[in-house]
Design an enzyme around this catalytic site. Structure first.
Site, PDB file in Angstrom:
ATOM      1  CG  ASN A 179      -0.146  -0.058   2.397  1.00 23.76           C
ATOM      2  OD1 ASN A 179       1.013  -0.210   2.456  1.00 23.76           O
ATOM      3  ND2 ASN A 179      -0.939  -0.237   3.553  1.00 23.76           N
ATOM      4  CG  ASP A 239       1.161  -4.722   3.146  1.00 25.81           C
ATOM      5  OD1 ASP A 239       1.460  -5.396   2.384  1.00 25.81           O
ATOM      6  OD2 ASP A 239       1.408  -3.245   2.922  1.00 25.81           O
ATOM      7  CG  ASP A 290      11.434 -14.033  20.533  1.00 24.89           C
ATOM      8  OD1 ASP A 290      11.987 -13.869  19.675  1.00 24.89           O
ATOM      9  OD2 ASP A 290      11.418 -13.261  21.647  1.00 24.89           O
ATOM     10  CD  GLU A 303      15.666 -16.595  19.437  1.00 22.77           C
ATOM     11  OE1 GLU A 303      16.460 -15.682  18.998  1.00 22.77           O
ATOM     12  OE2 GLU A 303      14.801 -16.038  20.079  1.00 22.77           O
TER      13      GLU A 303
HETATM   14  C1  NOJ Z   1      14.689 -12.948  19.708  1.00 22.78           C
HETATM   15  C2  NOJ Z   1      14.290 -12.406  18.342  1.00 22.78           C
HETATM   16  O1  NOJ Z   1      14.506 -13.140  17.275  1.00 22.78           O
HETATM   17  C3  NOJ Z   1      14.839 -10.978  18.484  1.00 22.78           C
HETATM   18  O2  NOJ Z   1      14.513 -10.356  17.068  1.00 22.78           O
HETATM   19  C4  NOJ Z   1      14.316 -10.135  19.488  1.00 22.78           C
HETATM   20  O3  NOJ Z   1      14.855  -8.920  19.524  1.00 22.78           O
HETATM   21  C5  NOJ Z   1      14.454 -10.728  20.667  1.00 22.78           C
HETATM   22  N1  NOJ Z   1      14.374 -12.158  20.788  1.00 22.78           N
HETATM   23  C6  NOJ Z   1      13.538 -10.373  21.863  1.00 22.78           C
HETATM   24  O4  NOJ Z   1      12.034 -10.801  21.547  1.00 22.78           O
END
Ligand code: NOJ
Length: 558
Positions: free
Chosen positions: A23, A29, A199, A253
């Site tokens: 957009n 987006d 995360d 992660e």
């Molecule tokens: C890991 C994420 O991949 C990163 O981008 C982020 O800043 C930190 N965790 C905090 O959420």
């Protein structure tokens, strides 16, 4: 080893802010992503991992969530999301969401309530403590510079934030909080999403008492929250309450995870996660001072690290395979050669990763060989980690040039410049000025150019993905490092039933000779893929390799 679709899949990570702007507001987006599903289908990937698209004030580009059940204004609406999910599924592509539950935004209603008074029912959803002698409750440093605690005058207490002060850490000790998170996860899964990338999920259990980390000044307190005391209990609970009821893909992660711990997180009998993102190979070029303290990586260490993970998890857990993402520099600039041998080295690194055991993750633009960027001034950078680090080091008296050097090598914006679709204005990302400048090399490195070139990096990735679909050996075969001490060549084999593949990679610009180890017995050699043209009649017992050459042979074990 049990078969599973998520072991056979290839995942593509989208960083929505930088993928495609539909957009003209300069920000990628959801409609932009929908318009590029054909591209992903053509590449051949199975799953999209969407970096966060939830409502967020964007202190950390969406990793600070203020509403888990709504979409960020700049990205679109829930309806757009539903459409993306439906269209992706129509194309046979699954969608994995980012689940950010170590912390929320300070603008999340839970935190707004939590900070409103000490006796608010949500007070305990976060980690509040008294100060100590007018200072923070402990000496932990935040990942984004400065202390990991913020003072709140209203209630005269501090809250913990391992990331920015707009990302307060959630208190997983609170059962009601955990229940709310599980409800939210079910809400997304019931909508039809196919999994979660979690995360910093190994940060959620903190050691009781939150002790000081050793050393003077603010110190990294990771030992008190990475793989903490209740982490397995929490993940098993999450699995029982939510994950086990769905057929999905999960990856956690996990900074600071070892292969032994990864087996506990991903073991088939453990009922936790499918795989983890480990960081050992991402730390190979960091000195004692952490990521910004740059040291050259060595091929010897790279081979040892990759091999350790391949071998330790084989038959016991499952690996994720990645060489870059939205937090890391571009792999071709870091481990390859983004100048003279750009194309060769991008393909070589892709071969290295995609022939291993595990689920490969491609980060947007990697399939084009997108490179690092070197903006000349800090004003062109947007990443909070980079900007805070710059300020801190300049304040401490460091030379700007020196700090910029670290940023050019390691800054997260290297990976976040807009996707390079074509050679028109803004790299075809969108009509408005992009939120982060494009990498000027889009004129030569872009998707349109690579579609029309059968020898492009894009088409090479297509072939790597197809090979994984054709040969179950590439998914399930066992891994063995050969020529461990060779200073320039990384070579390994994979074996499965009576088949074997041999992967030969020249990691540098020299021309070493690959000598086949005597104990490799083979029949019917067949070249599966290579990044140079190869004479089919060549004697493969001795191969003179060209700069960054990669070859994969398939044999029948004789
Ligand atoms: C890991 C994420 O991949 C990163 O981008 C982020 O800043 C930190 N965790 C905090 O959420």
């Amino acid at each position: 080893m049990k078969r599973a679709w998520w072991k056979e899949a290839v995942v593509y990570q989208i960083y929505p802010r930088s993928f495609k702007d539909s957009n003209g507001d300069g920000i990628g987006d959801l409609s932009g992503i929908i318009s590029r599903l054909d591209y992903l289908k053509e590449l051949g990937i199975d799953v999209i991992w969407l970096s966060p698209v939830y409502k967020s004030p964007n202190d950390d580009n969406g990793y600070d969530i203020s509403d888990y059940q709504d979409i960020m204004d700049e990205f679109g609406t829930l309806e757009d999301f539903n459409q993306l999910l439906a269209e992706a599924h129509k194309q046979g592509i699954k969608i994995m969401m980012d689940l950010v539950v170590n912390h929320t935004s300070d603008e999340h209603p839970w935190f707004v309530e939590s900070r409103s008074s000490k006796d608010n029912p949500k007070r305990d959803y976060y980690i509040w403590r008294h100060g100590q002698n007018g200072k923070e409750p402990n000496n932990w440093v935040s990942c984004f510079s400065g202390p990991a605690w913020e003072y709140d005058a209203h209630t005269d207490e501090y809250y913990l934030h391992i990331f920015s002060k707009k990302q307060p850490d959630l208190n997983w000790e609170n059962p009601q909080l955990r229940k709310e998170i599980y409800d939210m996860m079910r809400w997304w899964l019931d909508k039809g999403i196919d999994g979660f990338r979690m995360d910093v999920i190994n940060f959620i259990s903190k050691v009781e008492g939150l002790p000081d980390a050793p050393g003077e000044g603010y110190q990294w307190g990771g030992q008190f929250f990475m793989n903490g005391p209740r982490i397995h209990e929490f993940l098993q609970e999450m699995n029982r309450e939510v994950l086990s009821s769905y057929d999905l893909i999960t990856v956690g992660e996990m900074p600071g995870v070892s292969p032994e711990q990864a087996v506990l997180y991903t073991g088939e009998d453990r009922q936790e996660l499918h795989m983890v993102f480990q960081f050992e190979h991402m730390d190979l070029d960091s000195g004692n001072g952490g990521k910004w303290d740059i040291k050259p990586w060595s091929l010897h260490d790279f081979k040892q690290t990759m091999t350790k993970w391949q071998v330790s998890l084989s038959g016991k857990g499952w690996n994720s395979l990645y060489l870059n993402n939205h937090d890391q520099p571009r792999m071709v600039s870091r481990f390859g050669n983004d100048g003279e041998f750009h194309k060769e080295s991008a393909k070589m690194l892709a071969t290295c990763l995609h022939m291993m055991q595990g689920t490969p993750y491609i980060y947007q633009g990697e399939e084009l060989g997108m490179t690092n960027v070197a903006f000349s001034t800090i004003d062109d950078y947007r990443d909070i980690e980079t900007i805070n680090m710059f300020r801190e080091r300049i304040q401490q008296g460091e030379e700007t040039e020196h700090v910029m050097h670290s940023i050019h090598a390691k800054g997260r914006d290297n990976a976040r410049t807009p996707m390079q679709w074509d050679d028109t204005e803004n790299a075809g990302f969108g009509k408005g000025t992009p939120w982060l400048p494009v990498n000027p090399n889009y004129v030569s490195i872009n998707a349109r150019q690579q579609w029309s070139d059968p020898d492009s990096i894009f088409h090479y990735y297509q072939r790597l993905i197809q090979l994984r679909k054709q040969y179950e050996l590439i998914v399930y075969g066992s891994y063995e490092l050969i020529l461990a001490d060779h200073p320039e060549i990384y070579a390994y084999t994979r074996k499965w039933k009576n088949e074997q593949i041999l992967v030969i990679l020249n990691f540098f610009a020299g021309t070493p000779v690959f000598e086949m180890p005597q104990d490799i017995r083979f029949a019917q050699p067949k070249l599966l893929i290579s990044n140079y043209s190869v004479d089919q009649n060549e004697n493969i017992r001795n191969i003179s390799l060209r700069p960054y050459e990669a070859r994969v042979y398939h044999f029948i074990i004789s």
